[in-house]
Write a protein that holds these residues in place. Structure first.
Motif, short mmCIF file in Angstrom:
data_model
loop_
_atom_site.label_atom_id
_atom_site.label_comp_id
_atom_site.label_asym_id
_atom_site.label_seq_id
_atom_site.Cartn_x
_atom_site.Cartn_y
_atom_site.Cartn_z
N SER A 1 0.89 -0.97 0.04
CA SER A 1 -0.03 0.02 0.03
C SER A 1 1.09 1.16 0.01
CB SER A 1 -0.91 -0.15 1.24
OG SER A 1 -0.11 0.38 2.35
N ARG A 2 0.30 2.35 -0.02
CA ARG A 2 0.93 3.71 0.08
C ARG A 2 1.25 4.20 1.55
NH1 ARG A 2 -2.30 7.08 -3.94
NH2 ARG A 2 -4.02 5.80 -3.12
N LEU A 3 1.22 3.31 2.45
CA LEU A 3 1.43 3.88 3.76
C LEU A 3 2.74 4.37 3.77
CD1 LEU A 3 0.47 4.01 6.52
CD2 LEU A 3 1.04 1.67 6.87
N HIS A 4 3.02 5.60 4.54
CA HIS A 4 4.27 6.03 4.62
C HIS A 4 4.52 6.70 6.23
CE1 HIS A 4 2.37 10.02 4.64
NE2 HIS A 4 1.51 9.54 3.67
N TRP A 5 5.78 7.20 6.52
CA TRP A 5 6.13 7.34 7.67
C TRP A 5 5.17 8.61 8.34
CZ3 TRP A 5 9.00 3.93 10.14
CH2 TRP A 5 9.97 3.11 9.35
N GLY A 6 4.34 9.42 7.37
CA GLY A 6 3.72 10.45 7.92
C GLY A 6 2.96 10.26 9.02
N ILE A 7 2.49 9.09 9.32
CA ILE A 7 1.61 8.88 10.29
C ILE A 7 2.23 9.19 11.72
CG2 ILE A 7 2.27 6.55 10.57
CD1 ILE A 7 -1.27 7.76 11.24
N PHE A 8 3.57 9.17 11.83
CA PHE A 8 4.04 9.38 13.14
C PHE A 8 4.03 11.05 13.34
CE2 PHE A 8 6.09 5.12 12.33
CZ PHE A 8 5.59 4.67 13.39
N ILE A 9 4.47 11.77 12.02
CA ILE A 9 4.50 13.14 12.20
C ILE A 9 2.95 13.70 12.56
CG2 ILE A 9 4.47 15.15 10.79
CD1 ILE A 9 6.43 13.83 9.09
N ALA A 10 1.77 13.04 12.11
CA ALA A 10 0.52 13.05 12.39
C ALA A 10 0.05 13.12 14.04
CB ALA A 10 -0.32 12.52 11.63
N ILE A 11 0.71 11.84 14.38
CA ILE A 11 0.64 11.57 15.92
C ILE A 11 1.20 12.63 16.72
CG2 ILE A 11 1.15 9.93 17.82
CD1 ILE A 11 0.22 7.94 15.55
N ILE A 12 2.58 12.94 16.31
CA ILE A 12 3.43 13.95 17.12
C ILE A 12 2.53 15.41 17.24
CG2 ILE A 12 5.72 15.15 17.11
CD1 ILE A 12 6.91 12.62 16.09
N ALA A 13 2.20 15.61 16.15
CA ALA A 13 1.43 16.69 16.12
C ALA A 13 0.15 16.93 17.04
CB ALA A 13 0.81 17.12 14.49
N ALA A 14 -0.58 15.78 17.05
CA ALA A 14 -1.56 15.56 17.81
C ALA A 14 -0.91 15.85 19.25
CB ALA A 14 -2.45 14.38 17.74
N ILE A 15 -0.02 15.32 19.58
CA ILE A 15 0.32 15.44 20.88
C ILE A 15 0.84 16.82 21.03
CG2 ILE A 15 2.19 14.57 22.70
CD1 ILE A 15 2.27 11.88 21.04
N PHE A 16 1.54 17.47 20.36
CA PHE A 16 2.02 18.89 20.35
C PHE A 16 0.65 19.75 20.70
CE2 PHE A 16 2.49 22.76 18.43
CZ PHE A 16 3.50 23.41 18.87
N MET A 17 -0.31 19.50 19.95
CA MET A 17 -1.55 20.33 19.93
C MET A 17 -1.84 20.35 21.37
SD MET A 17 -5.24 20.52 18.06
CE MET A 17 -6.40 20.51 19.11
N TRP A 18 -2.15 18.91 22.00
CA TRP A 18 -2.69 18.74 23.44
C TRP A 18 -1.75 19.48 24.25
CZ3 TRP A 18 0.08 15.96 27.23
CH2 TRP A 18 -0.76 15.89 28.26
N PHE A 19 -0.41 19.37 24.06
CA PHE A 19 0.49 19.72 25.14
C PHE A 19 0.33 21.27 25.18
CE2 PHE A 19 4.58 21.44 26.73
CZ PHE A 19 4.78 20.50 27.75
N LEU A 20 0.55 22.02 24.03
CA LEU A 20 0.33 23.22 23.90
C LEU A 20 -0.81 24.05 24.34
CD1 LEU A 20 1.68 25.88 22.56
CD2 LEU A 20 0.54 25.60 20.52
N LEU A 21 -2.05 23.37 24.16
CA LEU A 21 -3.19 24.09 24.80
C LEU A 21 -3.53 23.92 25.96
CD1 LEU A 21 -5.84 23.37 21.59
CD2 LEU A 21 -4.78 25.77 22.50
N GLU A 22 -3.15 22.41 26.54
CA GLU A 22 -3.72 22.19 27.86
C GLU A 22 -2.66 22.55 28.92
OE1 GLU A 22 -6.89 21.18 28.15
OE2 GLU A 22 -7.15 20.94 26.20
N LYS A 23 -1.32 22.42 28.66
CA LYS A 23 -0.25 22.48 29.50
C LYS A 23 0.75 23.72 29.50
CE LYS A 23 -1.33 18.57 30.81
NZ LYS A 23 -2.15 18.39 32.43
N THR A 24 0.60 24.69 28.81
CA THR A 24 1.39 25.86 28.57
C THR A 24 0.62 27.24 28.82
OG1 THR A 24 1.18 25.95 26.35
CG2 THR A 24 2.93 24.58 26.82
N THR A 25 1.31 28.21 29.30
CA THR A 25 0.44 29.22 29.42
C THR A 25 0.28 29.96 28.02
OG1 THR A 25 2.52 29.67 31.07
CG2 THR A 25 0.94 31.62 30.62
#
Lengths: 319, 349
Positions: free
Chosen positions: B188-212
């Motif tokens: 299939s055309r599955l690629h490494w990008g899925i990790f970027i997407a998951i990291i981005a999701a964690i980043f968003m959660w951290f930024l919104l919930e855990k930072t000033t």
């Protein structure tokens, strides 16, 4: 190529491309003046285009030359019915109007293509036989110069569109109905206090926008594309929305903006055959309507301000 | 019923209602609904190849959903994800084609280019909103079309491949493609990008919930005046919020440009990923984890639907209808709340 020859190409083409934008933009005008944002214009045009083409293909043997006009009525009714979804969601159930409009757009193209495959067993309809055709308008086309430029080799629908724009202007600014409509969009609580039924006015406005959006799609399908597929309406509805804003929520302004955008669109298509335009990349003409709309909103070309209550659900008793 | 449970149940009820109405449409049209759904299921999870494709589709959906959700959480409606995605796609491909670098520089540079391009494309609506109070919905819609026509022009004029309406293939050093994943999933055309997407999701959660900074962004979204009064810079936060949203959208474009396709083509219309992102964000409750779940659902529906015409004869547009209906029901959740209130009152009696 003389100036006259160039104008003879550009003017009919501008009128042709402007007609769907005028109709749809006027539809948006009703809805937004009553305080309901209608991002779903694109979807309403899709429903109109789909209905007009299917109706046209089904009944052209019975109705003959009247087919496109009757099909246009069918498109109008379909658009009006479909817009009730947007009305129910955004007025009665207080949905975010932008989200509801996006849902209308997604739903309409999905539903239309689903039905095309169901009815015809393929992704695109056949080409209609009875489309709106070019005509010389009797009497008026005999006027020297003007007759050749504006009334020959053109379409009735463009003149109907301009006529409807004037009627809508009269309705909106010279009748009690229009006053109520605008009141509901500017300050629904004040309107409610004065005994105007806000919900009913907004429903009427959204359904009118559906009817006019349906006509817009029907005109586009029967005068320009002649069939229906996934790309028949691609951005026309959003361009009508742009015309609505560029025309500052005034029916005559909308008409003017739609004519101008029609001009830009037709230039981007026929520009290559015109002597002084062939060196300008068509991309500038393609993006002109959108860039101008952003500039108009920003206030560089006379500030455009939306009706005050536009986008806000009216909840009785809430201050 | 507790508030938390109720907030969870609304998306689930919306999905169920969407499926019910979709089924009714199939029954009216004379299609076999059970065959359609089983074709949908096997088209998404029946073979490992299909599952790979589902994850491939989920990747840009997560990022587009995050883009919409992030803006929502900060009080903005970014309907221009589509345009930011297209711009990011082209920027990533441009870096992929134009430079010849070792992989550990080239790939991050291409991804970064997409993020910057998407961010810049969203910067303008943010600035206009902050500076001139122009509504971001209209500006971002207009920017979508500008992006479409402009990128088409750039591809045709500056980056054409000999075959015409698309760019050259990107260099392998900029590609996200993964031979390991491809082998794992029957090519299939599955690629490494899925990790970027998951990291981005964690980043968003951290930024919104855990930072000033995240607190400020959310605060401005809730109440501009209160935020202003407490000393926050409202305008700066509005622009920043749009830019971050645009960065997510640009990354979604990089997934398509560097992962799935490896080139950018002249487009007749929108990709639709940006608009589906609105559906993903809404269904996911505009939270990072919810977005991932919603992206998986919509990704599976989209990829699985391609199997429906083949196995059951039902047009794949049915899934588009169901997705639209889900958006509709989530948007009109007031309706679901009323019904739930009725039922819970009856329960008390």
């Amino acid at each position: 190529m003389s100036l006259m020859e160039i104008l003879l190409i550009i003017i009919p083409s501008t009128l042709l491309w402007a007609a769907p934008l005028i109709f749809t933009g006027l539809g948006g005008n009703f809805s937004e003046r009553a305080g309901v944002v209608n991002i779903g214009l694109e979807g309403l045009m899709v429903i109109g285009a789909f209905t007009a083409i299917v109706f046209n293909l089904q009944f052209d043997s019975v109705l003959g030359d009247a087919t496109p006009w009757v099909a246009l009525l069918a498109a109008m009714v379909a658009g009006a019915i479909f817009s009730i979804l947007h009305a129910v969601a955004s007025i009665t159930f207080r949905a975010d109007q932008t989200v509801s409009g996006v849902a209308i757009n997604l739903l309409s193209i999905g539903l239309a293509l689903f039905l095309v495959k169901l009815i015809y067993g393929k992704g695109q309809t056949d080409i209609i036989q009875k489309s709106f055709s070019k005509i010389d308008i009797p009497i008026l086309s005999d006027i020297p110069v003007i007759g050749d430029l504006f009334f020959s080799n053109t379409y009735y629908t463009s003149y109907v569109a301009i006529f409807v724009a004037i009627i809508v202007w009269v309705i909106m600014f010279k009748t009690p109905f229009g006053l109520r409509l605008r009141a509901v969009g500017e300050h629904p609580m004040a309107a409610d206090t004065m005994g105007i039924n806000v919900t009913r006015m907004r429903y009427i406005a959204v359904i009118l926008s559906g009817a006019l959006g349906g006509i817009g799609g029907g005109v586009y399908a029967q005068a320009i594309s002649s069939d229906f597929g996934h790309a028949t309406i691609s951005g026309q509805g959003f361009m009508a929305l742009a015309a609505l804003i560029f025309g500052k929520w005034n029916p005559l302004g909308v008409m003017g903006a739609a004519l101008f955008f029609g001009f830009a669109q037709s230039l981007s298509i026929i520009g290559k055959s015109l002597p002084f335009l062939e060196n300008i990349p068509s991309v500038y003409l393609l993006i002109a309507p959108y860039v101008l709309t952003i500039l108009a909103l920003t206030g560089f070309i006379g500030r455009a301000d939306a009706p005050k209550a536009s986008g806000v659900p009216y909840i009785k008793g809430k201050r | 019923m507790s508030n938390r449970l109720r907030n969870l149940s609304i998306p689930i009820i919306a999905v169920l209602l969407g499926v019910v109405v979709g089924t009714i449409i199939m029954l009216i049209s004379g299609y076999d609904a059970i065959a359609a759904y089983s074709a949908l299921w096997s088209g998404a999870f029946g073979e490992v190849y299909y599952t790979g494709e589902v994850v491939r589709q989920v990747t840009p959906y997560i990022l587009a959903g995050l883009a919409v959700a992030f803006a929502f959480r900060t009080g903005l409606f970014n309907i221009g994800v589509e345009g930011q995605l297209i711009v990011g796609w082209l920027a990533a491909v441009w870096v992929g084609v134009a430079f010849d670098l070792p992989r550990f520089i080239h790939l991050p540079l291409a991804v970064l280019a997409a993020a910057v391009a998407g961010g810049l494309w969203a910067f303008l609506p943010g600035l206009l909103k902050a500076r001139f109070r122009v509504h971001e919905v209209i500006v971002t819609i207009m920017m979508n079309y500008v992006a479409l026509h402009l990128t088409n022009y750039i591809i045709r004029r500056y980056l054409p491949s000999p075959s015409g309406d698309r760019t050259e293939k990107i260099h392998a050093t900029a590609s996200l493609r993964s031979p390991f994943f491809e082998e794992l999933t029957d090519f299939s055309r599955l690629h490494w990008g899925i990790f970027i997407a998951i990291i981005a999701a964690i980043f968003m959660w951290f930024l919104l919930e855990k930072t000033t900074r995240g607190f400020e962004l959310r605060s401005v979204g809730f109440n501009q005046h209160a935020s202003q009064y407490s000393g926050m810079n409202v305008n700066k936060n509005i622009v920043l919020s749009m830019v971050i949203s645009g960065v997510f959208a640009g990354l979604a474009g990089a997934m398509e440009g560097l992962g799935t396709f490896g080139y950018a083509a002249v487009k007749g219309g929108f990709t639709g990923v940006g608009f589906d992102g609105i559906a993903v964000a809404l269904l996911g409750g505009n939270a990072a984890f919810g977005v991932i779940l919603a992206a998986i659902l919509f990704g599976a529906l989209k990829v699985g639907s391609l199997n429906m015409p083949l196995e059951s004869g039902v047009p794949n547009e049915l899934v588009d209808i169901i997705i639209a209906l889900i958006v509709f029901f989530v948007a009109a959740s007031y309706m679901i709340r009323i019904v739930m209130d009725r039922f819970s009152k009856k329960g008390v009696k």
